[in-house]
Structures are given as structure tokens and as C-alpha cells.
Design a protein around this motif. Structure first.
Motif, PDB file in Angstrom:
ATOM      1  N   TYR A 125      -4.689  -0.562  -9.142  1.00 17.02           N
ATOM      2  CA  TYR A 125      -3.581   0.191  -8.571  1.00 17.02           C
ATOM      3  C   TYR A 125      -2.311  -0.653  -8.520  1.00 17.02           C
ATOM      4  O   TYR A 125      -1.221  -0.114  -8.461  1.00 17.02           O
ATOM      5  CB  TYR A 125      -3.947   0.687  -7.174  1.00 17.02           C
ATOM      6  CG  TYR A 125      -5.119   1.607  -7.217  1.00 17.02           C
ATOM      7  CD1 TYR A 125      -4.949   2.920  -7.629  1.00 17.02           C
ATOM      8  CD2 TYR A 125      -6.401   1.159  -6.928  1.00 17.02           C
ATOM      9  CE1 TYR A 125      -6.018   3.770  -7.728  1.00 17.02           C
ATOM     10  CE2 TYR A 125      -7.474   2.012  -7.020  1.00 17.02           C
ATOM     11  CZ  TYR A 125      -7.291   3.315  -7.416  1.00 17.02           C
ATOM     12  OH  TYR A 125      -8.344   4.152  -7.524  1.00 17.02           O
ATOM     13  N   ASN A 126      -2.469  -1.962  -8.510  1.00 16.90           N
ATOM     14  CA  ASN A 126      -1.296  -2.830  -8.393  1.00 16.90           C
ATOM     15  C   ASN A 126      -1.359  -3.941  -9.433  1.00 16.90           C
ATOM     16  O   ASN A 126      -1.283  -5.110  -9.104  1.00 16.90           O
ATOM     17  CB  ASN A 126      -1.222  -3.425  -6.991  1.00 16.90           C
ATOM     18  CG  ASN A 126      -0.979  -2.357  -5.955  1.00 16.90           C
ATOM     19  OD1 ASN A 126       0.061  -1.701  -5.975  1.00 16.90           O
ATOM     20  ND2 ASN A 126      -1.933  -2.163  -5.075  1.00 16.90           N
ATOM     21  N   SER A 127      -1.525  -3.540 -10.699  1.00 18.81           N
ATOM     22  CA  SER A 127      -1.650  -4.563 -11.731  1.00 18.81           C
ATOM     23  C   SER A 127      -0.359  -5.365 -11.886  1.00 18.81           C
ATOM     24  O   SER A 127      -0.384  -6.501 -12.365  1.00 18.81           O
ATOM     25  CB  SER A 127      -2.029  -3.921 -13.057  1.00 18.81           C
ATOM     26  OG  SER A 127      -1.113  -2.909 -13.369  1.00 18.81           O
ATOM     27  N   GLU A 128       0.764  -4.796 -11.443  1.00 20.84           N
ATOM     28  CA  GLU A 128       2.036  -5.513 -11.604  1.00 20.84           C
ATOM     29  C   GLU A 128       2.095  -6.746 -10.721  1.00 20.84           C
ATOM     30  O   GLU A 128       2.881  -7.656 -10.993  1.00 20.84           O
ATOM     31  CB  GLU A 128       3.216  -4.600 -11.247  1.00 20.84           C
ATOM     32  CG  GLU A 128       3.397  -3.402 -12.142  1.00 20.84           C
ATOM     33  CD  GLU A 128       2.508  -2.257 -11.720  1.00 20.84           C
ATOM     34  OE1 GLU A 128       1.890  -2.355 -10.640  1.00 20.84           O
ATOM     35  OE2 GLU A 128       2.409  -1.285 -12.487  1.00 20.84           O
ATOM     36  N   LEU A 129       1.250  -6.789  -9.683  1.00 22.30           N
ATOM     37  CA  LEU A 129       1.280  -7.955  -8.797  1.00 22.30           C
ATOM     38  C   LEU A 129       0.940  -9.232  -9.556  1.00 22.30           C
ATOM     39  O   LEU A 129       1.450 -10.308  -9.236  1.00 22.30           O
ATOM     40  CB  LEU A 129       0.300  -7.758  -7.636  1.00 22.30           C
ATOM     41  CG  LEU A 129       0.740  -6.713  -6.609  1.00 22.30           C
ATOM     42  CD1 LEU A 129      -0.311  -6.570  -5.545  1.00 22.30           C
ATOM     43  CD2 LEU A 129       2.066  -7.094  -5.994  1.00 22.30           C
ATOM     44  N   LEU A 130       0.085  -9.111 -10.577  1.00 17.47           N
ATOM     45  CA  LEU A 130      -0.256 -10.287 -11.380  1.00 17.47           C
ATOM     46  C   LEU A 130       0.980 -10.799 -12.102  1.00 17.47           C
ATOM     47  O   LEU A 130       1.229 -12.010 -12.172  1.00 17.47           O
ATOM     48  CB  LEU A 130      -1.346  -9.934 -12.382  1.00 17.47           C
ATOM     49  CG  LEU A 130      -2.701  -9.565 -11.802  1.00 17.47           C
ATOM     50  CD1 LEU A 130      -3.641  -9.131 -12.909  1.00 17.47           C
ATOM     51  CD2 LEU A 130      -3.293 -10.727 -11.064  1.00 17.47           C
ATOM     52  N   LEU A 131       1.772  -9.862 -12.628  1.00 21.95           N
ATOM     53  CA  LEU A 131       3.001 -10.245 -13.330  1.00 21.95           C
ATOM     54  C   LEU A 131       3.972 -10.930 -12.382  1.00 21.95           C
ATOM     55  O   LEU A 131       4.587 -11.942 -12.720  1.00 21.95           O
ATOM     56  CB  LEU A 131       3.668  -8.988 -13.903  1.00 21.95           C
ATOM     57  CG  LEU A 131       3.186  -8.525 -15.256  1.00 21.95           C
ATOM     58  CD1 LEU A 131       3.859  -7.226 -15.624  1.00 21.95           C
ATOM     59  CD2 LEU A 131       3.503  -9.577 -16.297  1.00 21.95           C
ATOM     60  N   ILE A 132       4.081 -10.366 -11.165  1.00 23.32           N
ATOM     61  CA  ILE A 132       4.996 -10.955 -10.190  1.00 23.32           C
ATOM     62  C   ILE A 132       4.546 -12.371  -9.863  1.00 23.32           C
ATOM     63  O   ILE A 132       5.363 -13.295  -9.742  1.00 23.32           O
ATOM     64  CB  ILE A 132       5.057 -10.090  -8.918  1.00 23.32           C
ATOM     65  CG1 ILE A 132       5.594  -8.705  -9.268  1.00 23.32           C
ATOM     66  CG2 ILE A 132       5.919 -10.739  -7.867  1.00 23.32           C
ATOM     67  CD1 ILE A 132       5.567  -7.735  -8.110  1.00 23.32           C
ATOM     68  N   MET A 133       3.237 -12.558  -9.755  1.00 24.13           N
ATOM     69  CA  MET A 133       2.714 -13.887  -9.445  1.00 24.13           C
ATOM     70  C   MET A 133       3.063 -14.876 -10.559  1.00 24.13           C
ATOM     71  O   MET A 133       3.508 -15.993 -10.290  1.00 24.13           O
ATOM     72  CB  MET A 133       1.212 -13.817  -9.252  1.00 24.13           C
ATOM     73  CG  MET A 133       0.614 -15.174  -8.986  1.00 24.13           C
ATOM     74  SD  MET A 133      -0.962 -15.046  -8.186  1.00 24.13           S
ATOM     75  CE  MET A 133      -0.611 -15.563  -6.554  1.00 24.13           C
TER      76      MET A 133
END
Lengths: 236, 117
Positions: A125-133
Motif C-alpha cells: 500500500y505504501n511502496s513509495e516509502l522505499l523510494l523516499i527512504m
């Protein structure tokens, strides 16, 4: 009278059966149908075969690349100019992420601690969090990053694909282990800053554990980088 | 028979309305329990048609069958023996036997009704 009484009991039990039928149907409907065990066995055999093939091919690739190294060192022995060229090539490989790198850094493990096996996966649901990290880590001066053994280079993608997350074109799922080379203190504080990425992830049910490692090895980029359209400007 | 169908419809309705949720890992146990329950009900209908219906036997058989079948399936999963086959074969066979008996009794009744005259 006795006959009617008996029927009432059958009726009550029929109510229970009705509830059971609906429960079962709804659960199986939510799963998207059951996979028959025969099909599962077939898939398992196929998976094992492909895994075997994969290890064999990886071994072959390693053999070939060590052969290339041999040739290079042989050629370098003969000539100083070639030795210099080889050094340039090695430097270029380091910058483009095609060699294993070692150094001080941190290891981050992202996972979901489910209380029970509830099938929920916060990464979907929040795969973008990996990118932000990754972005935060780069901003904090990370020199090399790998996620689950996939080295991040200029063409790497982190992207939700169905029920997996694609990194460098390979499917991955939790837990995600980041290996980052850089100043451990700076990296750690960049993540743990208040309302920073670690807090955001925890708010999204992702457990974050960060470990400082003195000697960390970040794997190399395994695939071949192939530019089809881009060409360097001007000649040599 | 009609009251059984009404009960079934009520149960289906309740199943849709009530906010019950079954964890997906329990579906196999639930299916075994469902089979045991169906077997008991067919057995009950048959006994009633034969005039041998006993509510105590019926109710204890219903819950007992469900519990034993589910326990067998669970235990089989734990020790790696597919014990739920035993439940499926037993209850499946009995289901058909009960249905055959019900059919015979039903047909007999119809014959007696129409061929007496």
C-alpha cells in the motif's frame, strides 16, 4: 408434537450450516479461488527447476567474468599503458556500481510484525516509502545502497508490480534489508529525525530496525547495463 | 423439509448480514466441518423419515462429528498425515447412502399414495 419438535432442531442446525456455507464461500472468494494441490505441485517443480537453472547460469557467469579478469591481468603484465587503462576501468566500475564495495555503514531491516497471519502487507500500500527512504539516504551522503542484494544504480527502479515490489527488474517482498555505505552516524540520524522517514514508516505499520556495521559489503549490480539510445556527445 | 429449507435460507441471510470473518488459514478446517454438518443433517432427515428421529442423538452427532472431523484435519496437518481424507471419505459415502435412503422412502410414499386406488 414430537415430529414438529424434531424439525425445529433440524431447522436450527440448518441455520448454522447456512452461516458456515456463506462464511466459507466468502473466504474462498476473497482468496480468489483455491489453487488445486496438483497445480501447486506442478508450480513447485517448475520453480525448483528454474532455481537450479538460475544457480547454474550464475555460476557460469562468474566463471566467465573471472576468465575476463585473468585475461586483463595477463595483458596488464605486459604493458604499462594497459595497466593504467585497467585502473581506469576499475574506477569506472566502482562508480557505476559493478563491483562489490566494502566499508562502514548501516543495515536497515524493514518488515511487518503481524500479530497473526492476517495477509496484510503494508509495503503493497505504501511502496513509495522505499523510494523516499533511498532519497533520504542519498541526501545523507550514502555512497552505495543495496536492497535485498539489489544494488541501486542510476537505472534502478523500485516499483510496485502486482503483489511484489520490483527492484532492478527482480521481484522482492518483505523483509527489505537495506545495506548502505556511508557515515553511519549521519545516515542513522537522517532516518531517525523526528517525523522523518522512520517515523512515517512506523506510522504505516512497518517495523524499522537500524544497525551500525563497521565493515559492510554491498553487492554489485548483477545485470548488464546496455544503452540502446544514449550515445556520448562528440568523439574520443 | 420445508422448515429445514427456511432455516437454511435464514442461515445464509445471517451469514451475509453478521460481520463474521474467517481467517483464510482456517478454510480447510471449515470445509471439513461443513461436510460433517451436512452429513449429520442428511442423517437427521433420513431418521425422521424412518420415524426413528431422536433429538439427542441428532444434536450430539452434529456437534460431535464437526469437532472430530475438524480435530482430525488439524491433527493431520500437525503430524503430516492427510487424515482429513478419512473424514471426507466417511462423510461423503454416508452422505450418498443417506440420500439414497431418503429417495427410497420418498418414492415408496408416493407409490403408496397413487397406486392404492
Amino acid at each position: 408434537m414430537k415430529k414438529i419438535k424434531g424439525r425445529v432442531e433440524i431447522a436450527i442446525i440448518c441455520v448454522i450450516i447456512g452461516i458456515m456455507i456463506v462464511l466459507q464461500m466468502q473466504t474462498i472468494g476473497n482468496l480468489g479461488g483455491l489453487v488445486s494441490s496438483q497445480r501447486a505441485d506442478d508450480l513447485l517443480v517448475e520453480l525448483n527447476q528454474l532455481k537450479k537453472e538460475n544457480t547454474e547460469l550464475t555460476k557460469k557467469a562468474n566463471d566467465l567474468s573471472s576468465a575476463v579478469d585473468d585475461f586483463e591481468s595477463q595483458a596488464a603484465d605486459n604493458n604499462r599503458y594497459i595497466e593504467k587503462l585497467l585502473q581506469d576501468v576499475n574506477n569506472a566500475k566502482i562508480y557505476s556500481g559493478q563491483t562489490d564495495l566494502q566499508g562502514e555503514g548501516i543495515e536497515i531491516t524493514l518488515d511487518y510484525d503481524s500479530v497473526e497471519n492476517d495477509g496484510f502487507d503494508p509495503f503493497l500500500y505504501n511502496s513509495e516509502l522505499l523510494l523516499i527512504m533511498v532519497n533520504e539516504l542519498n541526501a545523507a551522503g550514502a555512497e552505495a545502497i543495496s536492497i535485498n542484494g539489489e544494488r541501486l544504480i542510476s537505472v534502478s527502479e523500485i516499483r510496485l508490480a502486482g503483489s511484489h515490489i520490483n527492484i532492478n527488474g527482480t521481484k522482492h517482498s518483505r523483509p527489505f534489508v537495506f545495506k548502505v555505505i556511508g557515515d553511519a552516524k549521519t545516515l542513522k540520524s537522517a532516518l531517525l529525525i523526528r517525523a522523518g522517514i522512520a517515523d512515517i514508516m512506523r506510522a504505516n505499520y512497518i517495523s524499522v530496525s537500524i544497525e551500525e556495521v563497521e565493515e559492510l559489503t554491498v553487492e554489485k549490480y548483477e545485470k548488464v547495463i546496455n544503452y540502446r539510445y544514449a550515445k556520448p556527445v562528440g568523439g574520443e | 423439509m420445508i422448515i429445514a429449507l427456511i432455516g437454511l435460507a435464514l442461515g445464509v441471510f445471517l451469514g451475509f448480514v453478521l460481520p463474521l470473518d474467517l481467517p483464510s488459514s482456517y478454510t480447510s478446517y471449515m470445509s471439513i466441518a461443513l461436510l460433517a454438518a451436512l452429513d449429520s443433517v442428511f442423517g437427521g432427515i433420513r431418521a425422521e423419515m424412518e420415524g426413528k428421529f431422536d433429538s439427542h442423538i441428532f444434536i450430539s452427532g452434529f456437534f460431535g462429528n464437526i469437532i472430530i472431523a475438524t480435530f482430525l484435519a488439524y491433527f493431520g496437518d500437525r503430524v503430516g498425515i492427510p487424515l482429513y481424507y478419512a473424514a471426507i471419505f466417511t462423510f461423503g459415502t454416508r452422505l450418498f447412502q443417506n440420500f439414497a435412503s431418503i429417495r427410497r422412502i420418498f418414492l415408496n410414499k408416493i407409490e403408496q399414495k397413487y397406486y392404492k386406488h
